[in-house]
Design an enzyme around this catalytic site. Structure first.
Site, mmCIF file in Angstrom:
data_model
loop_
_atom_site.group_PDB
_atom_site.id
_atom_site.type_symbol
_atom_site.label_atom_id
_atom_site.label_comp_id
_atom_site.label_asym_id
_atom_site.label_seq_id
_atom_site.Cartn_x
_atom_site.Cartn_y
_atom_site.Cartn_z
ATOM 1 N N GLU A 66 0.833 -1.208 0.000
ATOM 2 C CA GLU A 66 0.000 0.000 0.000
ATOM 3 C C GLU A 66 0.866 1.257 0.000
ATOM 4 O O GLU A 66 2.071 1.201 0.285
ATOM 5 C CB GLU A 66 -0.918 0.002 1.224
ATOM 6 N N LYS A 76 -5.866 10.438 0.866
ATOM 7 C CA LYS A 76 -5.877 9.075 1.410
ATOM 8 C C LYS A 76 -7.102 8.387 0.824
ATOM 9 O O LYS A 76 -8.235 8.792 1.078
ATOM 10 C CB LYS A 76 -5.952 9.163 2.940
ATOM 11 N N VAL A 105 -5.364 0.087 3.000
ATOM 12 C CA VAL A 105 -5.490 -1.367 2.880
ATOM 13 C C VAL A 105 -6.681 -1.713 1.997
ATOM 14 O O VAL A 105 -6.575 -2.539 1.076
ATOM 15 C CB VAL A 105 -5.624 -2.014 4.280
ATOM 16 N N ASP A 114 -16.761 4.999 14.078
ATOM 17 C CA ASP A 114 -15.572 4.956 13.217
ATOM 18 C C ASP A 114 -15.017 3.538 13.145
ATOM 19 O O ASP A 114 -14.316 3.077 14.050
ATOM 20 C CB ASP A 114 -14.517 5.934 13.741
ATOM 21 N N ALA A 151 -12.990 0.925 6.756
ATOM 22 C CA ALA A 151 -13.487 0.173 5.593
ATOM 23 C C ALA A 151 -12.610 -1.042 5.286
ATOM 24 O O ALA A 151 -13.021 -1.930 4.534
ATOM 25 C CB ALA A 151 -13.548 1.093 4.371
ATOM 26 N N LYS A 188 -3.660 -1.978 14.334
ATOM 27 C CA LYS A 188 -2.877 -1.046 15.139
ATOM 28 C C LYS A 188 -3.410 -0.967 16.568
ATOM 29 O O LYS A 188 -4.617 -0.930 16.772
ATOM 30 C CB LYS A 188 -2.891 0.334 14.493
HETATM 31 N N1 PSU Z 1 -0.645 0.558 8.921
HETATM 32 C C1 PSU Z 1 0.422 1.301 9.269
HETATM 33 N N2 PSU Z 1 0.388 2.624 8.984
HETATM 34 C C2 PSU Z 1 -0.667 3.192 8.317
HETATM 35 C C3 PSU Z 1 -1.789 2.401 7.938
HETATM 36 C C4 PSU Z 1 -1.721 1.080 8.277
HETATM 37 O O1 PSU Z 1 1.369 0.782 9.842
HETATM 38 O O2 PSU Z 1 -0.632 4.381 8.044
HETATM 39 C C5 PSU Z 1 -2.972 2.981 7.167
HETATM 40 C C6 PSU Z 1 -3.489 1.887 6.233
HETATM 41 O O3 PSU Z 1 -3.518 2.423 4.938
HETATM 42 C C7 PSU Z 1 -4.884 1.583 6.712
HETATM 43 C C8 PSU Z 1 -5.294 2.914 7.218
HETATM 44 O O4 PSU Z 1 -5.703 1.074 5.691
HETATM 45 O O5 PSU Z 1 -4.118 3.361 7.914
HETATM 46 C C9 PSU Z 1 -6.520 2.846 8.075
HETATM 47 O O6 PSU Z 1 -7.108 4.111 8.111
HETATM 48 P P1 PSU Z 1 -8.609 4.296 8.631
HETATM 49 O O7 PSU Z 1 -8.555 3.920 10.083
HETATM 50 O O8 PSU Z 1 -8.930 5.768 8.421
HETATM 51 O O9 PSU Z 1 -9.470 3.393 7.791
HETATM 52 MN MN MN Z 2 -11.907 5.627 10.029
#
Ligand code: PSU
Ligand code: MN
Length: 304
Positions: free
Chosen positions: A24, A85, A105, A137, A140, A158
């Protein structure tokens, strides 16, 4: 037909039937600071090559969906500011309007599948945020795993997230969560959590076989391979807990919401740990790249 822009390296790999691993780009633009982001992206690609597969970093550049970036494209993306993003909701709009964006992702899985790539290695997936009962929140990424047939290698979700709720949602969605080589799920910067692994596998061949069996059964969706960070690189959960709590409190105070939440928290945790979180993040992505390459090789051997 959609016009995919293959890098020369990826085009050659496709011709020769070499195993490919998708990567990614949001982790580059929103997950790590410059210049470590560009250095890490290059190291992750090199790690995949060293383990017998070919890396395909995915991004949208001026409206074109790129499968594999050249070194110059990767460097430019990692230095650019204000890159969008892109998750499932944003991908088509960005391409239709000639925009540039980094794929999360979810969006990387969509692009990988379009390109016939079955494995994708990253750091950590998005998931259910703490306080989701109020904010709603939920990344996706979780629904993408339920519908797009790509095996995603990550160090779990995470640890800034509500991990138990994240695992529950994945179970509800029917996504196999496979811990690699241990009986508990990892927690991103920490190798082990208290959460028992729903599934455990100890070899890339088994993971590839399970991927194939889902297709045979006609089940949509992919698999999450939860690969623990190497012990030498981990940060114990008790060291991180207060740091995560502080970053979360600051996010709430400053009204950080929606797509900005994950990048804000990762950035603050990096500052608060004086770079230790970043070093661990880099180590776990490299580790996931190695396992991704091994799974891709197994899948390539059984390709139909
Ligand atoms: N894993 C990491 N660093 C990141 C991400 C994942 O170590 O920055 C990113 C990935 O692209 C993941 C996104 O899909 O964070 C998730 O964001 P959100 O919670 O807004 O869906
Ligand atoms: Mn989100």
């Amino acid at each position: 037909m959609i016009d995919l822009h293959y890098s020369p390296e990826v085009a050659l790999a496709r011709d020769k039937g070499r195993p490919l691993v998708a990567l990614e780009s949001t982790i580059i633009t929103h997950g790590m600071p410059y210049p470590q982001n560009v250095e890490t992206a290059a190291r992750v690609e090199a790690e995949i090559r060293a383990h017998g597969a070919v890396p395909a970093t995915i991004a949208v550049l001026d409206g074109a969906l790129h499968i594999g970036l050249t070194e110059a494209e990767l460097t430019a993306l990692g230095q650019a500011s204000g890159v969008a993003k892109l998750s499932r909701a944003d991908l088509a709009a960005c391409m239709a309007t000639g925009g540039t964006g980094a794929t999360t992702v979810a969006a990387t899985m969509i692009a990988a599948h379009l390109a016939g790539i079955e494995v994708f290695a990253t750091g950590g997936i998005g998931g259910v945020h703490r306080g989701a009962e109020d904010s709603f929140d939920i990344s996706a990424d979780l629904h993408e795993l339920a519908q797009t047939p790509v095996s995603v290698v990550a160090a779990g979700a995470k640890a800034i997230l509500d991990l138990p709720k994240t695992w529950e949602v994945l179970e509800t969605l029917g996504v196999p969560v496979i811990a690699f080589g241990q009986d508990v799920l990892p927690a991103f910067w920490s190798a082990r959590s208290a959460h028992p692994a729903p599934l455990r596998m100890d070899s890339a061949a088994r993971i590839a076989a399970a991927h194939r069996m889902r297709a045979t059964l006609g089940l949509p969706g992919g698999q999450l391979i939860a690969n623990p960070i190497p012990l030498a690189d981990e940060i114990p959960a008790e060291v991180l807990a207060p740091v995560i709590a502080q970053a979360l409190a600051e996010a709430a105070q400053q009204g950080i919401a929606a797509k900005a939440v994950t990048p804000f928290l990762l950035g603050r945790i990096f500052e608060l740990t004086e770079g230790r979180s970043l070093a661990a993040n880099i180590a776990l992505v490299l580790n996931n790249a190695r396992l991704g390459a091994a799974i891709a090789a197994e899948l390539q051997a059984t390709r139909r």
